[in-house]
Design a protein around this motif. Sequence first.
Motif, short mmCIF file in Angstrom:
data_model
loop_
_atom_site.label_atom_id
_atom_site.label_comp_id
_atom_site.label_asym_id
_atom_site.label_seq_id
_atom_site.Cartn_x
_atom_site.Cartn_y
_atom_site.Cartn_z
N SER A 296 10.41 85.52 49.24
CA SER A 296 9.11 85.99 49.71
C SER A 296 8.07 84.94 49.35
N PRO A 298 4.46 85.87 49.29
CA PRO A 298 3.53 86.96 49.62
C PRO A 298 2.07 86.61 49.48
N GLU A 299 1.76 85.51 48.81
CA GLU A 299 0.38 85.06 48.66
C GLU A 299 0.39 83.54 48.87
N LEU A 302 1.92 81.71 45.84
CA LEU A 302 2.96 82.43 45.10
C LEU A 302 4.24 82.45 45.93
N GLN B 91 14.60 92.07 48.71
CA GLN B 91 14.71 91.46 50.02
C GLN B 91 16.15 90.98 50.22
N ASP B 118 9.48 92.35 53.72
CA ASP B 118 8.05 92.24 53.39
C ASP B 118 7.32 91.17 54.18
N SER B 119 7.99 90.57 55.18
CA SER B 119 7.28 89.54 55.97
C SER B 119 7.90 89.47 57.36
N ARG B 151 5.03 90.57 42.65
CA ARG B 151 6.30 89.97 43.06
C ARG B 151 6.36 90.04 44.59
N CYS B 152 7.47 90.49 45.16
CA CYS B 152 7.57 90.60 46.61
C CYS B 152 6.69 91.75 47.10
N GLY B 153 6.57 91.88 48.41
CA GLY B 153 5.86 93.02 48.98
C GLY B 153 4.59 92.62 49.70
N ARG B 155 0.76 92.76 50.86
CA ARG B 155 -0.42 93.00 50.03
C ARG B 155 -1.47 93.86 50.73
#
Lengths: 400, 400
Positions: A296, A298-299, A302, B91, B118-119, B151-153, B155
């Motif tokens: 991932s 995600p930011e 990050l 994931q 998550d993406s 962490r993952c996920g 936002r």
Amino acid sequence: MTSSDQNVLREDLPLPLCVLRAGALERNVARFQRYAESRGVLLSPHAKTAMSPALFGRQLAAGCWGLTFATCAQLQVARRHGVSRVFYANQLVGAAEIRYVCSELRRDPHFDFYCLVDSVPGVRLLAERVAAADPGRPVNVLVEGGLAGGRCGVRDVGTAVAVAEAVRAAAPHLALAGVEGFEGLARHQDSSRRESEVRDFLAFLVRIAETLDGRGLLQAGPVLLSAGGSAFYDMVIDQLTTARLSRPHQVLVRSGCYLTEDWGAYASLQDELQRRTGSAGPALEPALEVWAQVLSAPEPELVILSAGRRDFGQDAGNPVALTHVRRGTDQCRPLRDSGWQMTAVSDQHAHMTVPAGHGAEVGDLVALGPSHPCTTFDKWRVVHLVDDDYNIIETASTCF
Amino acid sequence: MTSSDQNVLREDLPLPLCVLRAGALERNVARFQRYAESRGVLLSPHAKTAMSPALFGRQLAAGCWGLTFATCAQLQVARRHGVSRVFYANQLVGAAEIRYVCSELRRDPHFDFYCLVDSVPGVRLLAERVAAADPGRPVNVLVEGGLAGGRCGVRDVGTAVAVAEAVRAAAPHLALAGVEGFEGLARHQDSSRRESEVRDFLAFLVRIAETLDGRGLLQAGPVLLSAGGSAFYDMVIDQLTTARLSRPHQVLVRSGCYLTEDWGAYASLQDELQRRTGSAGPALEPALEVWAQVLSAPEPELVILSAGRRDFGQDAGNPVALTHVRRGTDQCRPLRDSGWQMTAVSDQHAHMTVPAGHGAEVGDLVALGPSHPCTTFDKWRVVHLVDDDYNIIETASTCF
């Protein structure tokens, strides 16, 4: 097991993976053995580092004197894999441990075993348990000298003499084969103060050996003087070889981490050693890598990888990011100076703080370089030896 | 394996040993299952904690919905041991991982599998690889919501919608089964601020679920809303059960550490939970201990034990000293408030700072109580289940 049709970069195996670069590993084994021989000392590598019989075999084939272990569980693995000479760099205390050692001594006349003692009560307990287990020959012990505030080991020469006298009183169950210490516990942050602490400690070990020798407390036959983790083996050799004893003695070093070096603490210590010796130490190369995948991003700054504290050690700092490979390619982009930093760690994930525009995408591979190999090896049941193209050429079991 | 003639205190086995108090363990399994049922939620314990098929079996026998895992290696262990329903709380990205999942889905029609996305790029990669592997039915996915800086996920809700739309576009390879998050990454030191962070995060997950439901993006059939580590499961249940969806949904919690509790971080978190709920949480007992031996007492206030960082986790603090047993006896002296502190740790040793006159001698046994069970379990290939007198009643393998 040989499995030459699998490649790490091609994602032939689930990630994460623990990878050993075979070329670097083989060179380290050969170079460290040659170094010990050129300095006239014995090498008994601390095999607790990797606990891998396939690696024991390489070290023994290179000509090492024996292998070093620290626990009974490790010793049992060694014996099951035919290791015949063991330096047990620990106190031997437990009832089951002593029964096991004695049964092996009785069963196999070629089993050559050495362990440590550091107190009169410890010697008496060992002697009592050895007597009960009846190995048919004495258990060889070395008096351990210890650093103040450190770990096991006598803190003064007087106690060393008392311990050695207790060993003599425990004949024929025990025999005093030498003197041992572990200088790697020196704690000063500043490297020159640490070196002087190590120097003082090694001088203390020599003083113990000369005192026990002067009092006739060492057994007949060659005497062992042993120290030497992976940080100060040059100083160990310099100083322990200067001991003036009335009989032949041999210096035994026990480095373990030379096998794979690392990308953190031991790399720095090795740099210090090369500085100290004018590059007279063996040229060791880092061989251990953990390969993970980008799960991932995600930011913007990050990236989350699929390896965590269950996959690499953190006791000597987090691993560094080594390499980025775009999914589906074999193009390795170096990450060492790219600003990737492991800023948090979960059980199964690494949280990487990265520069915006880091160029990594979900599914890409990243190699991590651990600090302190021991606590990365013990996370794995198998490690994969790879060639320079990350083809897997051998899969070696670990036996922790 | 049953081995009822061995006792830990009698030194029948070499030390150190990883010990599970069977009574406490069985009570924890039953109480947590009963708690989940009484709250009307599903339980899928995170089985990565112990990775022990003997413990999987106890949790499944108690009636849990399925088991949770975090890596492909863990999933492979579960499948080899007949676990038919798996919540893969991660994931699913790697080529080999996806091939494995799809081959299991194809091979076994009873295999029920859920994983996270998550993406949009992650969904597309998964869909492409699932399509190539042809499992014969869709792979169930949940949209993961993540904490900022965590962490993952995703936002934000907008990204969740985009991900869910990508899942819909990937039919029939993927199917959207619900929404997931892990609230345990909330980081505030202060417990009331941490609780409000968790509350906000759970509200975010509910908002995602309601939005996806409102847009018709969730698959037909029951919907899963899942969160819940071992620290805030009460809040998870309180909040996720309030989601207002147009179709039936079930809340799924995934705690893992309830199995053994601990003597540090999770004990404190459990105390907080009981305070928060007016003691309405399950009464959990610490079940995990590491037994070691006194190897040396080289200074008046220093005792060295035969267990180190390769025998217990340190990521949530060092273990506490629990019990001292004089060698050759079965008398357990409590050490919790005796001033024993683990002030340094080596690979194979614990350095205990103790009060002068500590009463321990070389050969005595000491029990240590770890913090965070996951990183102690993963140090061991077997754990010993004991009765209240430390007779070994079962030896359970771990499969890390």
